[in-house]
Design an enzyme around this catalytic site. Structure first.
Site, PDB file in Angstrom:
ATOM      1  N   HIS A  76       1.963  10.060   3.760  1.00 28.28           N
ATOM      2  CA  HIS A  76       2.218  11.495   3.870  1.00 28.28           C
ATOM      3  C   HIS A  76       1.597  12.109   5.128  1.00 28.28           C
ATOM      4  CE1 HIS A  76       3.730  10.940  -0.049  1.00 28.28           C
ATOM      5  NE2 HIS A  76       2.639  11.172  -0.729  1.00 28.28           N
ATOM      6  N   ASP A 108       9.638   8.994   1.101  1.00 27.51           N
ATOM      7  CA  ASP A 108       8.364   9.707   1.126  1.00 27.51           C
ATOM      8  C   ASP A 108       8.718  11.139   0.739  1.00 27.51           C
ATOM      9  OD1 ASP A 108       6.092  11.206   1.708  1.00 27.51           O
ATOM     10  OD2 ASP A 108       5.550  10.007   3.447  1.00 27.51           O
ATOM     11  N   HIS A 109       8.433  11.509  -0.515  1.00 26.35           N
ATOM     12  CA  HIS A 109       8.950  12.779  -1.029  1.00 26.35           C
ATOM     13  C   HIS A 109       8.434  13.976  -0.231  1.00 26.35           C
ATOM     14  CE1 HIS A 109       5.077  12.587  -3.217  1.00 26.35           C
ATOM     15  NE2 HIS A 109       5.134  13.901  -3.196  1.00 26.35           N
TER      16      HIS A 109
END
Length: 505
Positions: free
Chosen positions: A240, A177-178
């Site tokens: 996110h 999950d960047h």
């Protein structure tokens, strides 16, 4: 600094993610000495490229950050290409032969990292073939990085996880999950746990509400086909936003380690109330953008975008209220808001503190005035495009009266610092090389996130929304403002007001 000896195999090596994020990030690690001579990259995809073509593409992706053409060329010589059909067993035999040859050529010590930058539909097929065709028969480590989406609901995610777990252990799976690699996301823990002024007040005695905003000013662009099957709830909230919420809500870990942080994040997600369908209607709002304008720009409505159903009921906006049923957060709403074609691009968190019990600066006991309401103290964490934090306080306005005005203590990282900050994928790739899963998502986190989101999705699927319901360029439908107003709160971040005051919106 110890050089990372590793063979990186990228499934989807010709794709947009690989070219925009992975190759530049690997090059930055090369510049810093994390990758030196003993590394190699195999790119695989359906396209019939040669090694030379592949290397030219890699060089093109790093031309703006390379010090010289020669440097880019030397880096790209570590890259090899194999045209590959992920469903063809024979192709994995060729892949193994290449991997074994590169392992000896570069002294990779059997360390293998597999990056699955393609459709999740193929994840199970790929990992099964990696095992059956001997790609994992080395003495080094074997790790797999998986891009989102990890499933489309809890059941599909569970099935996918079981397929991958048949081959890789949980400790070898890195669900990326960047957002967790962003500098200011990682700074949430530093701001909170390293400052007693905040940690001592990080609870329902002192905090009124918490607001998490992830705003995008772009539309769906060329992703219309994908987005119309996903929507804002699955695309942003399930991963996110709930990850950020977990970092904000978790208890202090016993030690700041992968295991300690992970345990507390899981506990925080487990305490998020799972709503009934009736509660979903009360606590969540969805929207879809229509035609709109902002300044001198005009925007097309979502249903007119390429590859989007002209009668689409897919939401491009979500606002909602999460409630946590635990001792620390009982009674504190966590408001979330995300959407496409909003006023500004930005990710920020607002921690809104409770007002003082009595405003001693009111004008008169018998004649209430505007001065009786003090602006709330707000801690804002800016994540993108700017990075930093601010704290708003109330101070005395200059003059004879005791009128209060908000005063902001503001710190932002300079453009130079931001420019030298490691990109999120660079950080996360280095973590994966080092076997550190702190900034990746554990299956228990993924599973609970889907359980939370599935009930919202199912409630919405049983109703036909009145779409479109907000103009492109605004901050979403009126119902998103009503959601907070009925609790006596308001959104702290209102960029659209600036444009409306100037007749630009």
């Amino acid at each position: 600094m110890k050089e990372k000896n590793v063979l990186i195999t990228i499934f989807g090596g010709t794709g947009d993610l690989a070219q925009r994020k992975l190759y530049p990030s690997l090059f930055r690690l090369y510049l810093k000495g994390e990758l030196q001579e003993s590394f190699a990259v195999i790119g695989t995809a359906r396209r019939p490229w040669s090694d030379e073509k592949y290397r030219e593409v890699v060089q093109e992706t790093i031309k703006d950050i390379a010090e010289s053409t020669e440097q880019a060329k030397t880096f790209s010589e570590h890259f090899y290409y194999q045209s590959h059909d992920v469903t063809d067993t024979e192709h994995y035999d060729h892949l193994k032969d290449l991997a074994d040859r590169l392992d000896k050529q570069y002294d990779l010590q059997g360390n293998r990292l597999f990056y699955l930058a393609m459709s999740p539909n193929f994840f199970g097929t790929i990992v099964q073939h990696l095992e059956s065709q001997g790609m994992l028969d080395t003495d080094g480590y074997h790790r797999v990085i998986i891009e989102k989406p990890f499933g489309t609901d809890y059941e599909s995610a569970k099935k996918l996880n079981e397929e991958i777990n048949d081959v890789f252990s949980e400790q070898e799976i890195y669900r990326i999950d960047h957002y967790l690699g962003k500098e200011m996301i990682q700074n949430i823990s530093a701001i909170r746990f390293a400052n007693n002024i905040f940690e001592s007040m990080w609870n329902n005695r002192y905090i009124d509400n918490i607001q998490i905003n992830i705003s995008e000013n772009l539309g769906v662009e060329e992703r219309g086909g994908y987005y119309d099957k996903s929507g804002a709830l699955k695309d942003m909230v399930q991963n996110h936003i709930l990850q950020v919420l977990a970092l904000l809500a978790m208890e202090p870990p016993i030690e700041f380690s992968e295991r300690g942080i992970r345990q507390e994040k899981i506990k925080a997600l487990d305490s998020v109330r799972i709503y009934t369908p009736e509660e979903v209607k009360e606590n969540f709002v969805r929207g879809q953008y229509d035609d709109g304008h902002l300044e001198d720009k005009t925007f097309t409505g979502y249903r007119k975008e390429d590859n989007v159903d002209p009668n689409s009921a897919t939401e491009t906006f979500v606002a909602g209220k999460f409630q946590l049923d635990n001792f620390r957060w009982s009674g504190v709403p966590f408001y979330v808001r995300t959407g496409k074609r909003l006023t500004e691009k930005g990710t920020r968190i607002n921690i809104v503190f409770k007002p003082t019990p009595v405003n001693v600066f009111k004008t008169s006991i018998t004649e209430p005035s505007e001065q009786e309401t003090l602006a709330p103290n707000v801690l804002t964490i800016y994540i993108q495009p700017t990075e930093g934090f601010s704290l708003s306080l109330n101070g005395k306005e200059v003059g004879n009266s005791f009128d209060m005005i908000p005063v902001k203590l503001d710190y932002r990282n300079s453009a130079e610092i931001i420019g030298n900050t490691p990109e999120a994928y660079e950080k996360l790739l280095l973590d994966a090389f080092e076997g550190d899963g702190t900034n990746f998502t554990h299956w228990d986190e993924v599973a609970q996130s889907w359980r939370i989101v599935d009930v919202i999705r199912h409630a919405w699927d049983n109703e036909t929304p009145d779409f479109p319901n907000y103009a492109a360029g605004t901050m979403g439908p009126k119902a998103a403002y009503d959601l907070l107003a009925k609790d006596g709160f308001e959104w702290i971040w209102t960029p659209d007001e600036w444009y409306r005051e100037r007749n630009l919106l």
